[in-house]
Design a protein around this motif. Structure first.
Motif, PDB file in Angstrom:
ATOM      1  N   LEU A 162       0.854  -1.186   0.000  1.00  0.00           N
ATOM      2  CA  LEU A 162       0.000   0.000   0.000  1.00  0.00           C
ATOM      3  C   LEU A 162       0.890   1.236   0.000  1.00  0.00           C
ATOM      4  O   LEU A 162       1.676   1.445   0.938  1.00  0.00           O
ATOM      5  CB  LEU A 162      -0.918   0.015   1.220  1.00  0.00           C
ATOM      6  N   ASP A 163       0.785   2.015  -1.039  1.00  0.00           N
ATOM      7  CA  ASP A 163       1.557   3.252  -1.161  1.00  0.00           C
ATOM      8  C   ASP A 163       0.817   4.358  -0.416  1.00  0.00           C
ATOM      9  O   ASP A 163      -0.041   5.043  -0.972  1.00  0.00           O
ATOM     10  CB  ASP A 163       1.725   3.584  -2.638  1.00  0.00           C
ATOM     11  N   VAL A 164       1.153   4.509   0.851  1.00  0.00           N
ATOM     12  CA  VAL A 164       0.558   5.579   1.650  1.00  0.00           C
ATOM     13  C   VAL A 164       1.429   6.823   1.614  1.00  0.00           C
ATOM     14  O   VAL A 164       1.054   7.854   2.180  1.00  0.00           O
ATOM     15  CB  VAL A 164       0.330   5.127   3.111  1.00  0.00           C
ATOM     16  N   ILE A 189       1.272  -6.767   4.966  1.00  0.00           N
ATOM     17  CA  ILE A 189       1.077  -5.461   4.329  1.00  0.00           C
ATOM     18  C   ILE A 189       2.431  -4.778   4.273  1.00  0.00           C
ATOM     19  O   ILE A 189       3.059  -4.528   5.302  1.00  0.00           O
ATOM     20  CB  ILE A 189       0.072  -4.582   5.091  1.00  0.00           C
ATOM     21  N   HIS A 190       2.883  -4.530   3.067  1.00  0.00           N
ATOM     22  CA  HIS A 190       4.111  -3.769   2.835  1.00  0.00           C
ATOM     23  C   HIS A 190       3.709  -2.296   2.810  1.00  0.00           C
ATOM     24  O   HIS A 190       3.045  -1.840   1.891  1.00  0.00           O
ATOM     25  CB  HIS A 190       4.722  -4.222   1.506  1.00  0.00           C
ATOM     26  N   LEU A 191       4.088  -1.562   3.845  1.00  0.00           N
ATOM     27  CA  LEU A 191       3.655  -0.177   4.011  1.00  0.00           C
ATOM     28  C   LEU A 191       4.733   0.750   3.462  1.00  0.00           C
ATOM     29  O   LEU A 191       5.796   0.925   4.061  1.00  0.00           O
ATOM     30  CB  LEU A 191       3.387   0.104   5.491  1.00  0.00           C
ATOM     31  N   HIS A 192       4.446   1.333   2.302  1.00  0.00           N
ATOM     32  CA  HIS A 192       5.376   2.219   1.600  1.00  0.00           C
ATOM     33  C   HIS A 192       5.181   3.626   2.159  1.00  0.00           C
ATOM     34  O   HIS A 192       4.250   4.337   1.787  1.00  0.00           O
ATOM     35  CB  HIS A 192       5.075   2.153   0.104  1.00  0.00           C
ATOM     36  N   PHE A 204       6.251  12.076   3.907  1.00  0.00           N
ATOM     37  CA  PHE A 204       6.806  11.101   4.840  1.00  0.00           C
ATOM     38  C   PHE A 204       5.743  10.906   5.916  1.00  0.00           C
ATOM     39  O   PHE A 204       5.407  11.840   6.641  1.00  0.00           O
ATOM     40  CB  PHE A 204       8.105  11.641   5.438  1.00  0.00           C
ATOM     41  N   ARG A 205       5.187   9.686   6.025  1.00  0.00           N
ATOM     42  CA  ARG A 205       3.950   9.471   6.772  1.00  0.00           C
ATOM     43  C   ARG A 205       4.121   8.992   8.207  1.00  0.00           C
ATOM     44  O   ARG A 205       3.141   8.559   8.815  1.00  0.00           O
ATOM     45  CB  ARG A 205       3.082   8.456   6.019  1.00  0.00           C
ATOM     46  N   VAL A 241       5.165  -4.790   7.251  1.00  0.00           N
ATOM     47  CA  VAL A 241       6.568  -4.627   6.847  1.00  0.00           C
ATOM     48  C   VAL A 241       6.749  -3.198   6.344  1.00  0.00           C
ATOM     49  O   VAL A 241       6.164  -2.813   5.330  1.00  0.00           O
ATOM     50  CB  VAL A 241       6.957  -5.628   5.749  1.00  0.00           C
ATOM     51  N   PRO A 242       7.541  -2.372   7.047  1.00  0.00           N
ATOM     52  CA  PRO A 242       7.686  -0.969   6.660  1.00  0.00           C
ATOM     53  C   PRO A 242       8.747  -0.782   5.583  1.00  0.00           C
ATOM     54  O   PRO A 242       9.686  -1.569   5.465  1.00  0.00           O
ATOM     55  CB  PRO A 242       8.136  -0.312   7.961  1.00  0.00           C
TER      56      PRO A 242
END
Length: 705
Positions: A162-164, A189-192, A204-205, A241-242
């Motif tokens: 997910l490109d957040v 969930i790969h958190l982009h 930058f979230r 996964v960040p």
């Protein structure tokens, strides 16, 4: 193996006690399909079941039981008792237990006999077993087929990116993603967390306490929310996964530290020749890495493009530096007790240094999986050919039919080096990617979720390892069984909006809200004009709806008389744009003037004029048409002056239609939101000039309205 042994026992019981199994091919409808199913004659009636947890494992399994109890209450309308007990006592109860070490770590066994029993070796296995049970009860909450399931996944990595970074997904919706993905046994969930969209937007979230000016002001996750999200996901079998993406995609970092931007490549790139860059990124990682429990940490390292570097020696130097950058931060991450993930693509860079074999590679733009396997790397199928969704963009996109019928995680490309043999080592699994290139103003989070969920189901079945349907068309029928319809999601979406064979309609997943459109009303009339209204250029009305935009399907109809045209001149900026409906995301224009310019000279070569939709993209601008890569769609129709006409706009997935006095005049092959914030223009856009006699917006598609 546990599965084989269980089936042998079943055959023995059949011989001794005369229990007659039905045909094993009569598999229950579950996504992903179960690995082994043996059916019995008969059914289990569940009138008022209790959920009983083996007391020995109550600490691990009570959270799972409580989740299941809440979900079943949503389905049945009855409150289910959850209790700790020693054994599965009482007919028709649901019993959760652990302790069988022969079952794979994410596997489970589900028995439906006099009651329901879910057994696994670990809590995540029990949770996945409850997902199978939940999907069965969604189809029939009171009656279950009797039988036995033994199930386990084929791949350990079943992931969604997910490109957040480009498009912030609110925290509550992110939790809904966790629930929905776990429903289909996705485990990661790969958190982009940072990126740039087109133009000069970078975000930058994460809340940063040690580096001021890095955290985005238009949406971020607090460190407390990150803790809560991981705990919420863990009990549902999902790991977060960040990713902190550097040294490219780093405009947010160079905004905080302009001195670290590469002088020739620009603000999207950190200068990897500067020692300060390494110290700054290390400081970021020092704060971020401890926030996450995952064994893996992604450091990005993709698309450090050197095209603007003309000096070949400088290009070679930067390529080698980039390769060394990977290994430097791999060691830095390893020292913190984590395994490093990177993107592929370094192969295109000049230089001789290769990444350490300890890194895990997301294989996206390079497809030499066979060679990576032989070299001893571990890697994930992240191919950009078939697993990239970019909402609203004309590039990439997925073909669900191909993914189901022809693709498998073994296939990275059509070339021989991109197709693995089943026994090749190194492949961990596969990933679906949701890249929000269109930035904060692009597709709404609701549109993104609804676009993505059909492919989630396809990928889930492929990475779990068993396909339950003969082809994609048959799969879509199975998918509809496990996604309940209901007023909470809006039954009209299925009953009136046309459905493509290539897209599974998404119903509500128990416990989630993110697939619901926020602007719908009980009577399906979102807004209507109270009385005829005369408009001049500076007149507008705030609508005060539940939401500022309505996603597809929708219908907007206006009966009006246009009394004046303000026409622009070709040598001036357009001034004759006359709005009907407006919001922060787009505008529906009665009349729009669009300049088509030569790319090299920027000279106006043509002026297109007519009824139009303009939808924002990327970073917000003063007017919708001024955003970077705005969608400007002009219908082939101009509203005449001093003539009463009825305009009806109908919004579907991937197309928008215009009807004039009941006749279809044009179709735009793009989906648009219906703006619901302002009737008329705003402070930057004037209203149309004339009389609006009647108007209404409906939350379904109907050209006859």
């Amino acid at each position: 193996m546990r599965v084989i042994r269980s089936l042998k026992v079943l055959v023995l019981l059949t011989f001794i006690f005369g229990v007659m199994p039905a045909k094993a091919k009569e598999q229950p409808v579950v996504i992903p399909a179960v690995k082994n199913w043996m059916s019995y004659e008969g059914q289990l009636e569940l009138s008022s079941p209790r959920i009983i947890v083996n007391k020995k494992y109550s600490e691990e399994l009570l959270p799972v039981a409580n989740i299941l109890g809440h979900e079943l209450q949503l389905i049945t309308g009855k409150e289910l008792l959850v209790e700790k007990g020693g054994k599965n006592t009482g007919k028709g109860n649901i019993y959760l237990t652990m302790g069988d070490d022969d079952i794979a770590s994410e596997g489970y066994e589900l028995k439906i006999e006099k009651g329901v029993e879910v057994t696994a070796s670990k809590p995540e296995g029990v949770y996945y077993g409850t997902r199978t049970l939940l999907q069965l009860m969604v189809q029939n909450p009171s009656v279950l087929p009797q039988g036995q399931i033994s199930d386990e996944p084929k791949y350990p990595v079943r992931s969604i990116l997910l490109d957040v970074g480009r498009k912030f997904i609110p925290f509550d919706e992110l939790k809904d993603w966790v629930i929905a993905l776990s429903y289909f046994k996705i485990n990661e969930i790969h958190l982009h967390l940072n990126d740039n969209s087109f133009g000069f937007y970078g975000a930058f979230r994460l809340e940063m306490k040690t580096i001021k000016g890095l955290t985005s002001t238009d949406g971020y996750y607090t460190q407390e929310e990150i803790r809560e999200l991981q705990d919420f996901a863990k009990v549902r079998g999902i790991t977060i996964v960040p990713e902190i993406d550097t040294p490219g995609h780093s405009r947010a970092l160079t905004t905080a530290r302009p001195d670290l931007a590469h002088p020739k490549l620009g603000g999207n790139y950190l200068d990897i020749t500067k020692e300060g860059t390494y110290r700054f990124v290390e400081k970021v990682l020092d704060e971020v890495v401890p926030l996450f429990d995952a064994d893996h940490f992604h450091i990005g390292t993709d698309e450090y493009r050197l095209g603007s570097i003309k000096d070949e020696e400088e290009k070679k130097m930067l390529g080698e530096k980039f390769r060394q950058y990977i290994n430097h931060f791999n060691k830095y991450i390893q020292a913190k007790g984590k395994t490093t993930r990177i993107w592929s693509g370094y192969e295109h860079m000049p230089g001789t240094t290769v990444p350490d074999k300890s890194v895990v590679i997301d294989m996206w733009e390079t497809s030499d999986a066979v060679n990576k396997s032989k070299a001893g790397y571990q890697f994930i199928n992240s191919t950009h050919f078939w697993t990239y969704i970019v909402p609203g963009a004309h590039y990439y996109g997925v073909d669900n039919k191909f993914l189901y019928n022809e693709w498998s995680p073994l296939q990275f490309s059509k070339k021989p080096e991109g197709i693995l043999s089943p026994d090749a080592p190194g492949l961990l699994g596969a990933k679906l990617h949701v890249w929000n290139d269109k930035g904060p103003m692009g597709y709404t989070t609701n549109e993104i979720a609804r676009l993505t969920m059909p492919t989630v189901m396809v990928l889930a079945e492929q990475v779990w390892g068993i396909k339950g349907a003969s082809d994609y068309k048959a799969f879509t029928h199975r998918a509809k069984e496990v996604l309940p319809e209901g007023d909470d999601f809006d039954m009209v979406i299925r009953s009136r909006a046309p459905q493509s064979e290539d897209n599974v309609a998404c119903g509500a997943i128990p416990g989630t809200n993110f697939l619901k459109r926020k602007a719908a009303t009980d009577g399906h009339t979102v807004w209507h004009l109270d009385k005829p209204t005369h408009f001049i250029a500076n007149i507008s009305h705030q609508l005060n709806n539940k939401a500022d935009n309505l996603e597809y399907p929708w219908t907007a109809t206006f009966t009006l008389t246009r009394t004046k045209d303000i026409a622009p001149r070709l040598d001036q900026r357009p001034s004759g744009n006359e709005a009907l409906l407006s919001s922060g995301l787009g505008t529906l224009f009665m009349d729009y003037n669009h300049e088509l310019r030569e790319k090299k000279t920027n000279v106006v070569k043509e002026l297109k004029k007519g009824v139009a939709f303009v939808r924002d993209n990327n970073e917000k601008a003063s007017t919708p048409g001024n955003t970077d890569q705005a969608d400007i769609e002009i219908f082939n129709y101009q509203v005449p002056l001093n003539t009463k006409v009825k305009l009806t706009f109908v919004g579907y997935q991937n197309k928008t239609e215009l009807y004039v006095d009941g006749e279809l005049v044009d179709t735009i092959k793009k989906q648009m939101v219906c703006p619901l914030e302002i009737l008329g223009g705003d402070k930057y856009t004037q209203s149309f000039l004339g009389i609006m006699h009647e108007a209404a917006v409906y939350d379904y598609a109907d050209p006859t309205k």
